[in-house]
Design a protein around this motif. Structure first.
Motif, PDB file in Angstrom:
ATOM      1  N   LEU A 175      31.037  11.094  21.142  1.00 19.58           N
ATOM      2  CA  LEU A 175      30.129  12.198  20.849  1.00 19.58           C
ATOM      3  C   LEU A 175      29.693  12.887  22.134  1.00 19.58           C
ATOM      4  O   LEU A 175      29.633  14.112  22.199  1.00 19.58           O
ATOM      5  CB  LEU A 175      28.921  11.689  20.067  1.00 19.58           C
ATOM      6  CG  LEU A 175      27.898  12.717  19.622  1.00 19.58           C
ATOM      7  CD1 LEU A 175      28.539  13.776  18.733  1.00 19.58           C
ATOM      8  CD2 LEU A 175      26.756  12.036  18.884  1.00 19.58           C
ATOM      9  N   ARG A 176      29.417  12.118  23.181  1.00 19.74           N
ATOM     10  CA  ARG A 176      29.017  12.716  24.453  1.00 19.74           C
ATOM     11  C   ARG A 176      30.168  13.523  25.051  1.00 19.74           C
ATOM     12  O   ARG A 176      29.978  14.605  25.582  1.00 19.74           O
ATOM     13  CB  ARG A 176      28.558  11.675  25.463  1.00 19.74           C
ATOM     14  CG  ARG A 176      28.046  12.383  26.731  1.00 19.74           C
ATOM     15  CD  ARG A 176      27.600  11.438  27.804  1.00 19.74           C
ATOM     16  NE  ARG A 176      26.933  12.140  28.869  1.00 19.74           N
ATOM     17  CZ  ARG A 176      27.554  12.785  29.855  1.00 19.74           C
ATOM     18  NH1 ARG A 176      28.872  12.854  29.881  1.00 19.74           N
ATOM     19  NH2 ARG A 176      26.863  13.385  30.798  1.00 19.74           N
ATOM     20  N   ARG A 177      31.373  12.990  24.968  1.00 20.50           N
ATOM     21  CA  ARG A 177      32.537  13.706  25.493  1.00 20.50           C
ATOM     22  C   ARG A 177      32.715  15.031  24.762  1.00 20.50           C
ATOM     23  O   ARG A 177      32.980  16.064  25.387  1.00 20.50           O
ATOM     24  CB  ARG A 177      33.767  12.812  25.343  1.00 20.50           C
ATOM     25  CG  ARG A 177      35.001  13.326  26.020  1.00 20.50           C
ATOM     26  CD  ARG A 177      36.115  12.311  25.975  1.00 20.50           C
ATOM     27  NE  ARG A 177      36.376  11.854  24.617  1.00 20.50           N
ATOM     28  CZ  ARG A 177      36.906  10.683  24.320  1.00 20.50           C
ATOM     29  NH1 ARG A 177      37.218   9.833  25.264  1.00 20.50           N
ATOM     30  NH2 ARG A 177      37.137  10.359  23.064  1.00 20.50           N
ATOM     31  N   PHE A 178      32.526  15.027  23.443  1.00 19.44           N
ATOM     32  CA  PHE A 178      32.624  16.270  22.678  1.00 19.44           C
ATOM     33  C   PHE A 178      31.492  17.217  23.056  1.00 19.44           C
ATOM     34  O   PHE A 178      31.708  18.414  23.229  1.00 19.44           O
ATOM     35  CB  PHE A 178      32.599  15.970  21.177  1.00 19.44           C
ATOM     36  CG  PHE A 178      32.724  17.188  20.315  1.00 19.44           C
ATOM     37  CD1 PHE A 178      33.925  17.873  20.236  1.00 19.44           C
ATOM     38  CD2 PHE A 178      31.651  17.658  19.591  1.00 19.44           C
ATOM     39  CE1 PHE A 178      34.050  19.013  19.438  1.00 19.44           C
ATOM     40  CE2 PHE A 178      31.761  18.782  18.795  1.00 19.44           C
ATOM     41  CZ  PHE A 178      32.963  19.463  18.721  1.00 19.44           C
ATOM     42  N   LEU A 210      23.781  17.175  31.736  1.00 23.15           N
ATOM     43  CA  LEU A 210      22.410  17.030  31.239  1.00 23.15           C
ATOM     44  C   LEU A 210      22.232  17.684  29.873  1.00 23.15           C
ATOM     45  O   LEU A 210      21.583  17.126  28.989  1.00 23.15           O
ATOM     46  CB  LEU A 210      21.411  17.613  32.240  1.00 23.15           C
ATOM     47  CG  LEU A 210      21.334  16.890  33.593  1.00 23.15           C
ATOM     48  CD1 LEU A 210      20.403  17.627  34.536  1.00 23.15           C
ATOM     49  CD2 LEU A 210      20.898  15.454  33.396  1.00 23.15           C
ATOM     50  N   GLN A 211      22.822  18.864  29.701  1.00 24.46           N
ATOM     51  CA  GLN A 211      22.734  19.521  28.401  1.00 24.46           C
ATOM     52  C   GLN A 211      23.495  18.728  27.338  1.00 24.46           C
ATOM     53  O   GLN A 211      23.078  18.674  26.183  1.00 24.46           O
ATOM     54  CB  GLN A 211      23.274  20.942  28.484  1.00 24.46           C
ATOM     55  CG  GLN A 211      22.395  21.873  29.270  1.00 24.46           C
ATOM     56  CD  GLN A 211      22.985  23.276  29.362  1.00 24.46           C
ATOM     57  OE1 GLN A 211      24.011  23.573  28.754  1.00 24.46           O
ATOM     58  NE2 GLN A 211      22.329  24.133  30.111  1.00 24.46           N
ATOM     59  N   ALA A 212      24.611  18.116  27.727  1.00 28.63           N
ATOM     60  CA  ALA A 212      25.377  17.295  26.785  1.00 28.63           C
ATOM     61  C   ALA A 212      24.549  16.097  26.339  1.00 28.63           C
ATOM     62  O   ALA A 212      24.534  15.750  25.153  1.00 28.63           O
ATOM     63  CB  ALA A 212      26.686  16.834  27.423  1.00 28.63           C
ATOM     64  N   ASP A 223      21.287  15.930  26.222  1.00 30.08           N
ATOM     65  CA  ASP A 223      20.246  16.457  25.329  1.00 30.08           C
ATOM     66  C   ASP A 223      20.812  16.735  23.940  1.00 30.08           C
ATOM     67  O   ASP A 223      20.164  16.458  22.920  1.00 30.08           O
ATOM     68  CB  ASP A 223      19.622  17.726  25.897  1.00 30.08           C
ATOM     69  CG  ASP A 223      18.769  17.471  27.131  1.00 30.08           C
ATOM     70  OD1 ASP A 223      18.393  16.295  27.374  1.00 30.08           O
ATOM     71  OD2 ASP A 223      18.484  18.449  27.860  1.00 30.08           O
ATOM     72  N   LEU A 224      22.015  17.284  23.893  1.00 25.40           N
ATOM     73  CA  LEU A 224      22.652  17.582  22.608  1.00 25.40           C
ATOM     74  C   LEU A 224      22.946  16.296  21.844  1.00 25.40           C
ATOM     75  O   LEU A 224      22.689  16.217  20.637  1.00 25.40           O
ATOM     76  CB  LEU A 224      23.938  18.394  22.818  1.00 25.40           C
ATOM     77  CG  LEU A 224      24.707  18.791  21.570  1.00 25.40           C
ATOM     78  CD1 LEU A 224      23.847  19.610  20.614  1.00 25.40           C
ATOM     79  CD2 LEU A 224      25.966  19.563  21.956  1.00 25.40           C
ATOM     80  N   VAL A 225      23.456  15.280  22.528  1.00 27.04           N
ATOM     81  CA  VAL A 225      23.733  13.998  21.878  1.00 27.04           C
ATOM     82  C   VAL A 225      22.431  13.389  21.338  1.00 27.04           C
ATOM     83  O   VAL A 225      22.394  12.875  20.225  1.00 27.04           O
ATOM     84  CB  VAL A 225      24.444  13.023  22.842  1.00 27.04           C
ATOM     85  CG1 VAL A 225      24.483  11.611  22.272  1.00 27.04           C
ATOM     86  CG2 VAL A 225      25.842  13.510  23.142  1.00 27.04           C
ATOM     87  N   GLN A 226      21.367  13.484  22.117  1.00 30.10           N
ATOM     88  CA  GLN A 226      20.086  12.962  21.654  1.00 30.10           C
ATOM     89  C   GLN A 226      19.622  13.695  20.395  1.00 30.10           C
ATOM     90  O   GLN A 226      19.161  13.080  19.437  1.00 30.10           O
ATOM     91  CB  GLN A 226      19.027  13.081  22.744  1.00 30.10           C
ATOM     92  CG  GLN A 226      17.682  12.532  22.321  1.00 30.10           C
ATOM     93  CD  GLN A 226      16.651  12.584  23.435  1.00 30.10           C
ATOM     94  OE1 GLN A 226      16.957  12.886  24.577  1.00 30.10           O
ATOM     95  NE2 GLN A 226      15.416  12.299  23.086  1.00 30.10           N
ATOM     96  N   ALA A 227      19.762  15.013  20.387  1.00 26.85           N
ATOM     97  CA  ALA A 227      19.363  15.794  19.215  1.00 26.85           C
ATOM     98  C   ALA A 227      20.209  15.419  17.996  1.00 26.85           C
ATOM     99  O   ALA A 227      19.690  15.306  16.877  1.00 26.85           O
ATOM    100  CB  ALA A 227      19.478  17.289  19.511  1.00 26.85           C
ATOM    101  N   VAL A 228      21.507  15.217  18.198  1.00 23.15           N
ATOM    102  CA  VAL A 228      22.385  14.823  17.094  1.00 23.15           C
ATOM    103  C   VAL A 228      21.968  13.459  16.557  1.00 23.15           C
ATOM    104  O   VAL A 228      21.880  13.259  15.341  1.00 23.15           O
ATOM    105  CB  VAL A 228      23.864  14.812  17.543  1.00 23.15           C
ATOM    106  CG1 VAL A 228      24.753  14.143  16.507  1.00 23.15           C
ATOM    107  CG2 VAL A 228      24.349  16.229  17.815  1.00 23.15           C
TER     108      VAL A 228
END
Length: 162
Positions: free
Chosen positions: A21-24, A33-35, A37-42
């Motif tokens: 998921l982080r790689r995507f 850092l934005q990735a 944050d996005l993984v955390q939100a997901v």
């Protein structure tokens, strides 16, 4: 009421999917850092009260679609060109993995995601298109373009070393 679907606990499976998921997410954001944050939100949405997965199909597909949707919302659905300077640079010497990551980040938006899903995760064009919200022929075109760009970047790197 569907008790079988409501009792699905994806937390256990979510942990095993975090690296993918982080790689995507990195292909979507082109910034470490934005990735994150996005993984955390997901993860927050996936484990929240409203289920993002109903037990049918692949959990990772639902998570990837959620990540793409959240990133589109964060961008206000505005697509921006990739900035090759964006991303997290390593303080030490770059490893081949870091170099590959930087090459992926430097690709225009959409190319890296298509490449990751089809070439790395072995998805077919239809599945990748479903995740990315694109037609399969558009995914094929993006994949071909991504491969050409990566080959050009690799040849530039090889020429500089010689």
């Amino acid at each position: 009421m569907r008790p079988a679907q409501e009792s699905i606990d994806i937390s256990r499976d979510l942990v095993s999917l975090l690296p993918r998921l982080r790689r995507f997410a990195l292909t979507l954001t082109r910034d470490g850092l934005q990735a994150d944050d996005l993984v955390q939100a997901v993860c927050e949405r996936a484990t929240g009260r409203q289920p993002v997965w109903n037990g049918h199909g692949r959990l990772e597909d639902a998570l990837y679609i959620l990540a793409r949707t959240l990133q589109d919302e964060a961008n206000g659905r505005k697509r921006v060109a990739a900035d090759p300077r964006v991303g997290s640079a390593s303080a030490g010497g770059a490893t081949s993995g870091d170099a590959l990551q930087q090459m992926m980040i430097a690709m225009p938006e959409g190319l890296a995601s298509a490449f990751l899903l089809v070439a790395v995760e072995q998805r077919n064009y239809r599945d990748a298109g479903h995740i990315l919200g694109l037609a399969p022929d558009v995914v094929a075109h993006k994949l071909a373009t991504a491969r050409l760009r990566l080959a050009a970047m690799a040849s530039d790197t090889t020429e500089r070393r010689a």
